[in-house]
Design a protein around this motif. Structure first.
Motif, PDB file in Angstrom:
ATOM      1  N   LYS A  33      24.128   6.462  53.552  1.00  0.00           N
ATOM      2  CA  LYS A  33      23.431   5.631  52.567  1.00  0.00           C
ATOM      3  C   LYS A  33      24.471   4.815  51.812  1.00  0.00           C
ATOM      4  O   LYS A  33      25.607   5.235  51.674  1.00  0.00           O
ATOM      5  N   MET A  34      24.055   3.657  51.280  1.00  0.00           N
ATOM      6  CA  MET A  34      24.983   2.759  50.601  1.00  0.00           C
ATOM      7  C   MET A  34      24.684   2.706  49.101  1.00  0.00           C
ATOM      8  O   MET A  34      23.521   2.696  48.703  1.00  0.00           O
ATOM      9  N   PHE A  35      25.751   2.650  48.289  1.00  0.00           N
ATOM     10  CA  PHE A  35      25.640   2.580  46.837  1.00  0.00           C
ATOM     11  C   PHE A  35      26.561   1.490  46.296  1.00  0.00           C
ATOM     12  O   PHE A  35      27.557   1.129  46.922  1.00  0.00           O
ATOM     13  N   ASP A  36      26.250   0.998  45.106  1.00  0.00           N
ATOM     14  CA  ASP A  36      27.027  -0.078  44.489  1.00  0.00           C
ATOM     15  C   ASP A  36      28.335   0.408  43.872  1.00  0.00           C
ATOM     16  O   ASP A  36      29.294  -0.353  43.791  1.00  0.00           O
ATOM     17  N   THR A  37      28.386   1.665  43.400  1.00  0.00           N
ATOM     18  CA  THR A  37      29.592   2.176  42.753  1.00  0.00           C
ATOM     19  C   THR A  37      29.948   3.557  43.297  1.00  0.00           C
ATOM     20  O   THR A  37      29.098   4.275  43.819  1.00  0.00           O
ATOM     21  N   HIS A  38      31.241   3.894  43.145  1.00  0.00           N
ATOM     22  CA  HIS A  38      31.680   5.231  43.560  1.00  0.00           C
ATOM     23  C   HIS A  38      30.962   6.306  42.742  1.00  0.00           C
ATOM     24  O   HIS A  38      30.585   7.351  43.262  1.00  0.00           O
ATOM     25  N   TYR A  39      30.783   6.046  41.469  1.00  0.00           N
ATOM     26  CA  TYR A  39      30.080   6.976  40.592  1.00  0.00           C
ATOM     27  C   TYR A  39      28.692   7.307  41.132  1.00  0.00           C
ATOM     28  O   TYR A  39      28.318   8.479  41.233  1.00  0.00           O
ATOM     29  N   GLU A  40      27.916   6.256  41.467  1.00  0.00           N
ATOM     30  CA  GLU A  40      26.561   6.471  41.996  1.00  0.00           C
ATOM     31  C   GLU A  40      26.599   7.259  43.300  1.00  0.00           C
ATOM     32  O   GLU A  40      25.769   8.134  43.531  1.00  0.00           O
ATOM     33  N   CYS A  41      27.560   6.949  44.135  1.00  0.00           N
ATOM     34  CA  CYS A  41      27.692   7.631  45.418  1.00  0.00           C
ATOM     35  C   CYS A  41      28.021   9.113  45.234  1.00  0.00           C
ATOM     36  O   CYS A  41      27.393   9.978  45.843  1.00  0.00           O
ATOM     37  N   ALA A  42      29.020   9.404  44.400  1.00  0.00           N
ATOM     38  CA  ALA A  42      29.417  10.793  44.168  1.00  0.00           C
ATOM     39  C   ALA A  42      28.286  11.591  43.532  1.00  0.00           C
ATOM     40  O   ALA A  42      28.034  12.745  43.906  1.00  0.00           O
TER      41      ALA A  42
END
Length: 81
Positions: free
Chosen positions: A29-38
């Motif tokens: 899945k793709m996210f805009d920020t590393h924070y959102e991804c983590a």
């Protein structure tokens, strides 16, 4: 840039890892920020391993299952850098 979340369920017993492919957990899945991804990696790891009942307590213990995830920064085609 975007961040791809790839989540695996691994076995400490066999050393194998699988990517969950059951809806709604199709990866990556793709996210805009590393924070959102983590944050999603932690949350969705819990959901897949415990809350959604894909794996019961006995199977988790038998195969020594654990979640593993990574957030890889990836350029987006057509995005100005």
């Amino acid at each position: 840039m975007k961040f791809f979340l790839t989540l695996y369920i691994c076995s400490a017993l066999t050393g194998d890892c699988i990517i969950p492919d059951q809806e709604p957990y199709t990866y990556p899945k793709m996210f805009d920020t590393h924070y959102e991804c983590a944050r999603a990696g932690l949350s969705e790891s819990y959901e897949i391993l415990y809350a959604e009942k894909f794996f019961d307590k006995d199977r988790i213990n038998e195969y020594k299952l654990y979640p593993k995830f990574g957030c890889v920064e990836t350029p987006v085609v057509g995005e100005n850098t």
